[in-house]
Design an enzyme around this catalytic site. Structure first.
Site, PDB file in Angstrom:
ATOM      1  N   HIS A 281       7.691   1.254 -10.771  1.00 47.46           N
ATOM      2  CA  HIS A 281       6.516   0.809 -10.016  1.00 47.46           C
ATOM      3  C   HIS A 281       5.247   1.173 -10.755  1.00 47.46           C
ATOM      4  CE1 HIS A 281       7.903   4.745  -8.583  1.00 47.46           C
ATOM      5  NE2 HIS A 281       6.624   5.072  -8.453  1.00 47.46           N
ATOM      6  N   MET A 282       4.254   0.330 -10.577  1.00 47.76           N
ATOM      7  CA  MET A 282       2.931   0.545 -11.155  1.00 47.76           C
ATOM      8  C   MET A 282       2.002   0.931 -10.008  1.00 47.76           C
ATOM      9  SD  MET A 282       0.648  -2.439 -12.912  1.00 47.76           S
ATOM     10  CE  MET A 282       1.415  -2.513 -14.523  1.00 47.76           C
ATOM     11  N   HIS A 283       1.361   2.108 -10.149  1.00 48.64           N
ATOM     12  CA  HIS A 283       0.346   2.497  -9.161  1.00 48.64           C
ATOM     13  C   HIS A 283      -0.980   1.841  -9.575  1.00 48.64           C
ATOM     14  CE1 HIS A 283       2.528   6.176  -7.520  1.00 48.64           C
ATOM     15  NE2 HIS A 283       3.180   6.008  -8.657  1.00 48.64           N
TER      16      HIS A 283
ATOM     17  N   ASN B   9       4.913   6.192 -13.815  1.00 46.36           N
ATOM     18  CA  ASN B   9       5.568   7.465 -14.087  1.00 46.36           C
ATOM     19  C   ASN B   9       7.026   7.223 -14.484  1.00 46.36           C
ATOM     20  OD1 ASN B   9       3.265   9.010 -13.337  1.00 46.36           O
ATOM     21  ND2 ASN B   9       3.797   8.748 -11.177  1.00 46.36           N
TER      22      ASN B   9
ATOM     23  N   VAL C  76      10.437   7.953  -6.976  1.00 42.47           N
ATOM     24  CA  VAL C  76      11.249   6.809  -6.531  1.00 42.47           C
ATOM     25  C   VAL C  76      11.761   6.074  -7.776  1.00 42.47           C
ATOM     26  CG1 VAL C  76      11.287   4.670  -5.205  1.00 42.47           C
ATOM     27  CG2 VAL C  76       9.892   6.602  -4.404  1.00 42.47           C
TER      28      VAL C  76
ATOM     29  N   ARG D 244       0.838  -1.202   0.000  1.00 42.04           N
ATOM     30  CA  ARG D 244       0.000   0.000   0.000  1.00 42.04           C
ATOM     31  C   ARG D 244       0.872   1.252   0.000  1.00 42.04           C
ATOM     32  NH1 ARG D 244      -5.001  -1.935   0.221  1.00 42.04           N
ATOM     33  NH2 ARG D 244      -5.255  -3.904   1.327  1.00 42.04           N
ATOM     34  N   ASP D 245       0.460   2.220  -0.850  1.00 35.08           N
ATOM     35  CA  ASP D 245       1.194   3.489  -0.910  1.00 35.08           C
ATOM     36  C   ASP D 245       1.080   4.195   0.443  1.00 35.08           C
ATOM     37  OD1 ASP D 245       2.137   5.467  -3.499  1.00 35.08           O
ATOM     38  OD2 ASP D 245       1.730   6.435  -1.565  1.00 35.08           O
ATOM     39  N   ILE D 246       2.175   4.786   0.879  1.00 35.03           N
ATOM     40  CA  ILE D 246       2.221   5.442   2.184  1.00 35.03           C
ATOM     41  C   ILE D 246       1.375   6.723   2.196  1.00 35.03           C
ATOM     42  CG2 ILE D 246       4.231   6.965   1.857  1.00 35.03           C
ATOM     43  CD1 ILE D 246       5.310   5.767   4.521  1.00 35.03           C
TER      44      ILE D 246
HETATM   45  P1  AMP Z   1       6.238   8.089  -8.140  1.00 35.04           P
HETATM   46  O1  AMP Z   1       5.932   9.565  -8.077  1.00 35.04           O
HETATM   47  O2  AMP Z   1       5.521   7.415  -9.288  1.00 35.04           O
HETATM   48  O3  AMP Z   1       7.713   7.805  -8.100  1.00 35.04           O
HETATM   49  O4  AMP Z   1       5.564   7.485  -6.842  1.00 35.04           O
HETATM   50  C1  AMP Z   1       6.247   7.164  -5.691  1.00 35.04           C
HETATM   51  C2  AMP Z   1       5.214   6.726  -4.684  1.00 35.04           C
HETATM   52  O5  AMP Z   1       5.852   6.049  -3.635  1.00 35.04           O
HETATM   53  C3  AMP Z   1       4.402   7.867  -4.072  1.00 35.04           C
HETATM   54  O6  AMP Z   1       3.015   7.689  -4.332  1.00 35.04           O
HETATM   55  C4  AMP Z   1       4.726   7.755  -2.580  1.00 35.04           C
HETATM   56  O7  AMP Z   1       3.635   8.086  -1.757  1.00 35.04           O
HETATM   57  C5  AMP Z   1       5.137   6.304  -2.461  1.00 35.04           C
HETATM   58  N1  AMP Z   1       6.016   5.986  -1.331  1.00 35.04           N
HETATM   59  C6  AMP Z   1       7.151   6.629  -0.980  1.00 35.04           C
HETATM   60  N2  AMP Z   1       7.718   6.034   0.086  1.00 35.04           N
HETATM   61  C7  AMP Z   1       6.929   4.969   0.400  1.00 35.04           C
HETATM   62  C8  AMP Z   1       6.985   3.960   1.408  1.00 35.04           C
HETATM   63  N3  AMP Z   1       7.976   3.908   2.304  1.00 35.04           N
HETATM   64  N4  AMP Z   1       5.990   3.040   1.436  1.00 35.04           N
HETATM   65  C9  AMP Z   1       4.995   3.089   0.536  1.00 35.04           C
HETATM   66  N5  AMP Z   1       4.895   4.009  -0.438  1.00 35.04           N
HETATM   67  C10 AMP Z   1       5.844   4.945  -0.513  1.00 35.04           C
END
Ligand code: AMP
Length: 118
Positions: free
Chosen positions: A99-101, A86, A95, A28-30
């Protein structure tokens, strides 16, 4: 230096993991942007879409199968959801571990914010 998400895959930092197998991890996204917001990542640290190779096709395809299953588990498959990947600065990537949202649980509105082109 391992990425933040590599540390999650390795269990070195906590995350709310909803699925893990030998190829991908989903958690789950934080900072959720919708009632359901799960990140599906390859266990292998591919930085961006620009870095994928033909060797990654099985893993990348598997991410869609896992997305399908999680959407079903979360009860959002029928109403629908959005998958977002992204890439780099213009894509809003923060990050650098591909990753796939998976987002859903409400009507998500227009695909992109901002002005139309053409
Ligand atoms: P992006 O902008 O596509 O690189 O998305 C990175 C995502 O990672 C964001 O939606 C953040 O909220 C999420 N994120 C960052 N750190 C963590 C974490 N420790 N656990 C879960 N999600 C995270």
């Amino acid at each position: 230096m391992p990425t933040l998400f590599e540390k999650i895959v390795a269990g070195e930092i906590p995350a709310n993991i909803v699925h893990q197998d030998d190829r991908v991890t989903a958690f789950r996204d934080i900072s959720p942007q919708a009632p359901v917001h799960v990140l599906i990542i390859p266990n292998k640290p591919i930085p961006t879409v620009n870095d994928v190779s033909e060797d990654d096709e099985r893993t990348l395809g598997h991410m869609f199968v896992v997305a399908r299953d999680i959407a079903k588990q979360e009860g959002i498959a029928e109403n629908g959801f959005r998958l977002i990947v992204n890439c780099n600065q213009h894509g809003g990537q923060v990050v650098y571990h591909l990753h796939m949202h998976l987002v859903g649980g409400r009507a998500l509105g227009p695909m992109l914010a901002g002005e139309k082109h053409g």
